[in-house]
Design a protein around this motif. Structure first.
Motif, PDB file in Angstrom:
ATOM      1  N   ASP A  46      53.991  33.101   0.265  1.00 41.87           N
ATOM      2  CA  ASP A  46      52.834  32.430  -0.304  1.00 41.87           C
ATOM      3  C   ASP A  46      52.042  33.472  -1.096  1.00 41.87           C
ATOM      4  O   ASP A  46      52.447  34.637  -1.170  1.00 41.87           O
ATOM      5  CB  ASP A  46      51.984  31.763   0.780  1.00 41.87           C
ATOM      6  N   ASP A  47      50.936  33.065  -1.686  1.00 42.42           N
ATOM      7  CA  ASP A  47      50.169  33.990  -2.517  1.00 42.42           C
ATOM      8  C   ASP A  47      49.630  35.181  -1.724  1.00 42.42           C
ATOM      9  O   ASP A  47      49.563  36.291  -2.246  1.00 42.42           O
ATOM     10  CB  ASP A  47      49.023  33.260  -3.224  1.00 42.42           C
ATOM     11  N   ASP A  48      49.272  34.971  -0.471  1.00 42.79           N
ATOM     12  CA  ASP A  48      48.780  36.084   0.347  1.00 42.79           C
ATOM     13  C   ASP A  48      49.873  37.128   0.554  1.00 42.79           C
ATOM     14  O   ASP A  48      49.623  38.325   0.428  1.00 42.79           O
ATOM     15  CB  ASP A  48      48.269  35.593   1.699  1.00 42.79           C
ATOM     16  N   ARG A  49      51.068  36.679   0.872  1.00 44.63           N
ATOM     17  CA  ARG A  49      52.172  37.626   1.082  1.00 44.63           C
ATOM     18  C   ARG A  49      52.549  38.313  -0.230  1.00 44.63           C
ATOM     19  O   ARG A  49      52.862  39.497  -0.252  1.00 44.63           O
ATOM     20  CB  ARG A  49      53.374  36.899   1.678  1.00 44.63           C
ATOM     21  N   SER A  51      50.597  39.103  -2.626  1.00 48.91           N
ATOM     22  CA  SER A  51      49.568  40.038  -3.092  1.00 48.91           C
ATOM     23  C   SER A  51      49.912  41.489  -2.777  1.00 48.91           C
ATOM     24  O   SER A  51      49.578  42.389  -3.549  1.00 48.91           O
ATOM     25  CB  SER A  51      48.198  39.674  -2.532  1.00 48.91           C
ATOM     26  N   TYR A  52      50.586  41.752  -1.658  1.00 53.43           N
ATOM     27  CA  TYR A  52      50.989  43.119  -1.327  1.00 53.43           C
ATOM     28  C   TYR A  52      51.870  43.695  -2.433  1.00 53.43           C
ATOM     29  O   TYR A  52      51.677  44.837  -2.858  1.00 53.43           O
ATOM     30  CB  TYR A  52      51.721  43.140   0.021  1.00 53.43           C
TER      31      TYR A  52
END
Length: 175
Positions: A46-49, A51-52
């Motif tokens: 997802d977008d959170d993952r 972002s790293y």
């Protein structure tokens, strides 16, 4: 796997068959990337993952192969700086994924070649990638492109020998 220093001046050009084009990331590509990751066996993106990886990506370092008729992204790979924080001056080819419905067209090879070229153009002298031993199609792509197994420690040959044997690839030594 590592890109041999002797090959820094001989990165193969990316080639695609008719019906496919190459480009870099555009805003809005993220949803399809998440789908590609699921298709490649990495669920839960997802977008959170993401972002790293975005925080470690070289500018213009996210490459996409696009099916011309449908305009759908069918393969992706990233040029990531010091991804795990272990090798401060190394680039890592990361998150190669391709849609299995488009396999056999060299799409993974093309986006991977773009990543290696991007690192070389940016002055990187050390390029590596990580993959699991069971991802034989990816490993064969990397070997054909020019990567070499990274034989780390005395048991490295024991790890790589069966993988190379399953691929029908000749044994290699540390570059």
């Amino acid at each position: 796997m590592v890109w041999p220093a002797a090959r820094l001046d001989s990165v193969p050009p990316p080639t695609l068959p008719a019906g496919y084009t190459l480009r870099t990331h555009r805003p809005g590509d993220e949803a399809r990337f998440h789908e590609l990751m699921e298709l490649a066996g990495w669920p839960g993106w997802d977008d959170d993952r993401l972002s790293y990886s975005l925080n470690r990506m070289l500018p213009d370092g996210w490459f996409m192969a696009v099916h011309s008729n449908s305009a759908v992204i069918v393969a992706s790979a990233m040029a990531l700086h010091n991804y795990k924080g272990t090798f401060p001056f190394w680039g890592e080819l990361g998150w190669l994924a391709a849609d299995p419905a488009h396999s056999g067209h060299g799409l993974g090879m093309a986006v991977s070649a773009c990543v290696v070229r991007r690192f070389v153009d940016a002055g990187y002298r050390h390029i590596h990638l990580h993959t699991e031993h069971y991802r034989l199609a990816a490993i064969k792509t990397y070997l054909k492109l020019g990567f070499a197994p990274w034989i780390d420690g005395p048991d490295g040959d024991l790890h790589w020998a069966p993988v190379l044997d399953r691929l029908g690839w000749p044994a290699v030594s540390q570059p």
